[in-house]
Design a protein around this motif. Structure first.
Motif, PDB file in Angstrom:
ATOM      1  N   GLN A  78     -12.843 -20.312 -27.753  1.00  0.00           N
ATOM      2  CA  GLN A  78     -11.847 -20.452 -26.695  1.00  0.00           C
ATOM      3  C   GLN A  78     -10.425 -20.321 -27.236  1.00  0.00           C
ATOM      4  O   GLN A  78      -9.593 -19.628 -26.646  1.00  0.00           O
ATOM      5  CB  GLN A  78     -12.038 -21.787 -25.972  1.00  0.00           C
ATOM      6  CG  GLN A  78     -13.338 -21.831 -25.200  1.00  0.00           C
ATOM      7  CD  GLN A  78     -13.694 -23.221 -24.685  1.00  0.00           C
ATOM      8  OE1 GLN A  78     -13.344 -24.228 -25.297  1.00  0.00           O
ATOM      9  NE2 GLN A  78     -14.412 -23.271 -23.569  1.00  0.00           N
ATOM     10  N   GLY A  81      -9.350 -16.840 -27.808  1.00  0.00           N
ATOM     11  CA  GLY A  81      -9.295 -15.957 -26.647  1.00  0.00           C
ATOM     12  C   GLY A  81     -10.489 -15.020 -26.545  1.00  0.00           C
ATOM     13  O   GLY A  81     -10.405 -13.950 -25.932  1.00  0.00           O
ATOM     14  N   ILE A  82     -11.608 -15.418 -27.133  1.00  0.00           N
ATOM     15  CA  ILE A  82     -12.815 -14.596 -27.120  1.00  0.00           C
ATOM     16  C   ILE A  82     -13.595 -14.909 -25.847  1.00  0.00           C
ATOM     17  O   ILE A  82     -13.881 -16.070 -25.555  1.00  0.00           O
ATOM     18  CB  ILE A  82     -13.677 -14.888 -28.364  1.00  0.00           C
ATOM     19  CG1 ILE A  82     -12.876 -14.572 -29.631  1.00  0.00           C
ATOM     20  CG2 ILE A  82     -14.987 -14.110 -28.320  1.00  0.00           C
ATOM     21  CD1 ILE A  82     -13.450 -15.194 -30.885  1.00  0.00           C
ATOM     22  N   THR A  83     -13.924 -13.895 -25.094  1.00  0.00           N
ATOM     23  CA  THR A  83     -14.699 -14.089 -23.869  1.00  0.00           C
ATOM     24  C   THR A  83     -16.109 -14.516 -24.230  1.00  0.00           C
ATOM     25  O   THR A  83     -16.735 -13.921 -25.105  1.00  0.00           O
ATOM     26  CB  THR A  83     -14.735 -12.795 -23.038  1.00  0.00           C
ATOM     27  OG1 THR A  83     -13.391 -12.383 -22.778  1.00  0.00           O
ATOM     28  CG2 THR A  83     -15.463 -13.007 -21.722  1.00  0.00           C
ATOM     29  N   HIS A  84     -16.579 -15.553 -23.555  1.00  0.00           N
ATOM     30  CA  HIS A  84     -17.953 -15.997 -23.777  1.00  0.00           C
ATOM     31  C   HIS A  84     -18.649 -16.109 -22.431  1.00  0.00           C
ATOM     32  O   HIS A  84     -18.003 -16.133 -21.377  1.00  0.00           O
ATOM     33  CB  HIS A  84     -17.997 -17.313 -24.575  1.00  0.00           C
ATOM     34  CG  HIS A  84     -17.403 -18.481 -23.864  1.00  0.00           C
ATOM     35  ND1 HIS A  84     -18.151 -19.391 -23.164  1.00  0.00           N
ATOM     36  CD2 HIS A  84     -16.117 -18.882 -23.737  1.00  0.00           C
ATOM     37  CE1 HIS A  84     -17.357 -20.310 -22.644  1.00  0.00           C
ATOM     38  NE2 HIS A  84     -16.109 -20.021 -22.981  1.00  0.00           N
ATOM     39  N   TYR A  85     -19.982 -16.143 -22.480  1.00  0.00           N
ATOM     40  CA  TYR A  85     -20.783 -16.025 -21.271  1.00  0.00           C
ATOM     41  C   TYR A  85     -21.924 -17.037 -21.266  1.00  0.00           C
ATOM     42  O   TYR A  85     -22.469 -17.377 -22.315  1.00  0.00           O
ATOM     43  CB  TYR A  85     -21.404 -14.618 -21.184  1.00  0.00           C
ATOM     44  CG  TYR A  85     -20.400 -13.507 -21.360  1.00  0.00           C
ATOM     45  CD1 TYR A  85     -19.734 -12.971 -20.268  1.00  0.00           C
ATOM     46  CD2 TYR A  85     -20.111 -12.992 -22.624  1.00  0.00           C
ATOM     47  CE1 TYR A  85     -18.808 -11.950 -20.429  1.00  0.00           C
ATOM     48  CE2 TYR A  85     -19.192 -11.970 -22.793  1.00  0.00           C
ATOM     49  CZ  TYR A  85     -18.543 -11.454 -21.693  1.00  0.00           C
ATOM     50  OH  TYR A  85     -17.633 -10.446 -21.856  1.00  0.00           O
ATOM     51  N   CYS A  90     -24.147 -11.195 -19.625  1.00  0.00           N
ATOM     52  CA  CYS A  90     -22.692 -11.323 -19.699  1.00  0.00           C
ATOM     53  C   CYS A  90     -22.017 -11.236 -18.327  1.00  0.00           C
ATOM     54  O   CYS A  90     -20.957 -10.609 -18.171  1.00  0.00           O
ATOM     55  CB  CYS A  90     -22.104 -10.297 -20.673  1.00  0.00           C
ATOM     56  SG  CYS A  90     -22.766 -10.474 -22.342  1.00  0.00           S
ATOM     57  N   ILE A  93     -18.926 -15.373 -16.941  1.00  0.00           N
ATOM     58  CA  ILE A  93     -17.776 -15.410 -17.840  1.00  0.00           C
ATOM     59  C   ILE A  93     -17.238 -16.836 -17.967  1.00  0.00           C
ATOM     60  O   ILE A  93     -17.083 -17.552 -16.980  1.00  0.00           O
ATOM     61  CB  ILE A  93     -16.673 -14.462 -17.340  1.00  0.00           C
ATOM     62  CG1 ILE A  93     -17.188 -13.019 -17.357  1.00  0.00           C
ATOM     63  CG2 ILE A  93     -15.401 -14.590 -18.179  1.00  0.00           C
ATOM     64  CD1 ILE A  93     -16.249 -12.023 -16.700  1.00  0.00           C
ATOM     65  N   GLY A  94     -16.963 -17.219 -19.225  1.00  0.00           N
ATOM     66  CA  GLY A  94     -16.367 -18.518 -19.504  1.00  0.00           C
ATOM     67  C   GLY A  94     -17.321 -19.688 -19.344  1.00  0.00           C
ATOM     68  O   GLY A  94     -16.886 -20.835 -19.306  1.00  0.00           O
ATOM     69  N   GLN A  95     -18.611 -19.415 -19.303  1.00  0.00           N
ATOM     70  CA  GLN A  95     -19.610 -20.460 -19.059  1.00  0.00           C
ATOM     71  C   GLN A  95     -20.451 -20.728 -20.301  1.00  0.00           C
ATOM     72  O   GLN A  95     -20.504 -19.919 -21.229  1.00  0.00           O
ATOM     73  CB  GLN A  95     -20.548 -20.043 -17.912  1.00  0.00           C
ATOM     74  CG  GLN A  95     -19.834 -19.756 -16.616  1.00  0.00           C
ATOM     75  CD  GLN A  95     -19.144 -20.982 -16.056  1.00  0.00           C
ATOM     76  OE1 GLN A  95     -19.759 -22.032 -15.923  1.00  0.00           O
ATOM     77  NE2 GLN A  95     -17.866 -20.849 -15.752  1.00  0.00           N
ATOM     78  N   THR A 108     -24.147 -20.430 -25.533  1.00  0.00           N
ATOM     79  CA  THR A 108     -23.238 -19.443 -24.973  1.00  0.00           C
ATOM     80  C   THR A 108     -23.346 -18.159 -25.785  1.00  0.00           C
ATOM     81  O   THR A 108     -23.833 -18.159 -26.915  1.00  0.00           O
ATOM     82  CB  THR A 108     -21.779 -19.964 -24.925  1.00  0.00           C
ATOM     83  OG1 THR A 108     -21.022 -19.155 -24.025  1.00  0.00           O
ATOM     84  CG2 THR A 108     -21.127 -20.014 -26.292  1.00  0.00           C
ATOM     85  N   PHE A 110     -21.324 -14.368 -26.923  1.00  0.00           N
ATOM     86  CA  PHE A 110     -20.048 -13.682 -27.108  1.00  0.00           C
ATOM     87  C   PHE A 110     -20.299 -12.430 -27.919  1.00  0.00           C
ATOM     88  O   PHE A 110     -21.313 -12.314 -28.612  1.00  0.00           O
ATOM     89  CB  PHE A 110     -19.010 -14.589 -27.792  1.00  0.00           C
ATOM     90  CG  PHE A 110     -19.432 -15.086 -29.154  1.00  0.00           C
ATOM     91  CD1 PHE A 110     -19.013 -14.440 -30.309  1.00  0.00           C
ATOM     92  CD2 PHE A 110     -20.254 -16.199 -29.280  1.00  0.00           C
ATOM     93  CE1 PHE A 110     -19.394 -14.909 -31.559  1.00  0.00           C
ATOM     94  CE2 PHE A 110     -20.641 -16.675 -30.524  1.00  0.00           C
ATOM     95  CZ  PHE A 110     -20.214 -16.016 -31.673  1.00  0.00           C
TER      96      PHE A 110
END
Length: 126
Positions: A78, A81-85, A90, A93-95, A108, A110
């Motif tokens: 986080q 700034g790495i998008t995670h799923y 994917c 997003i952000g979960q 999660t 990424f």
């Protein structure tokens, strides 16, 4: 002797950068080079040997971590700034996910710089 995984090759366009990316997320170090490989060794002594390739299909790599390691890795994801799923497709997003099969398991997904799908997950219970 029991059969154990010793190492696996991880294709990367820039092995040093990709190894460093994962090592930082997991709170590990990049090992000294072995021949032309850039290794990252996990706690169970399996190494991910990053190898320079220009053309490859992305792979999925999953890492079992403790609850504390999960929280620390998620914070680094986080903060970076790495998008995670919360799902392997994917879409979430952000979960993070909470397993229905292994009570208490969280995880999660990424992507690394080469498009490999990385997953961190906790053991959970049965």
């Amino acid at each position: 002797m029991t059969v154990e995984l010793n190492h696996t090759i991880v294709p990367a366009r820039d092995p040093q950068a990709s190894a460093q990316f994962l090592a930082e997320i997991l709170g590990l170090s990049v090992d000294p080079p072995v021949a032309h490989f850039t290794p990252v060794t996990l706690a169970n002594q399996v190494s991910l040997d990053y190898d320079q390739l220009d053309d490859f299909e992305p792979h999925h790599y999953a890492f079992m971590v403790s609850e504390q390691e999960f929280d620390a890795a998620l914070a680094r994801i986080q903060h970076g700034g790495i998008t995670h799923y919360g799902d392997p497709a994917c879409h979430e997003i952000g979960q993070i996910y909470h397993s229905k099969h292994a009570k208490g398991r969280r995880g999660t997904y990424f992507h690394d710089p080469d498009g490999h799908l990385m997953e961190i997950l906790t053991p959970g219970g049965s």
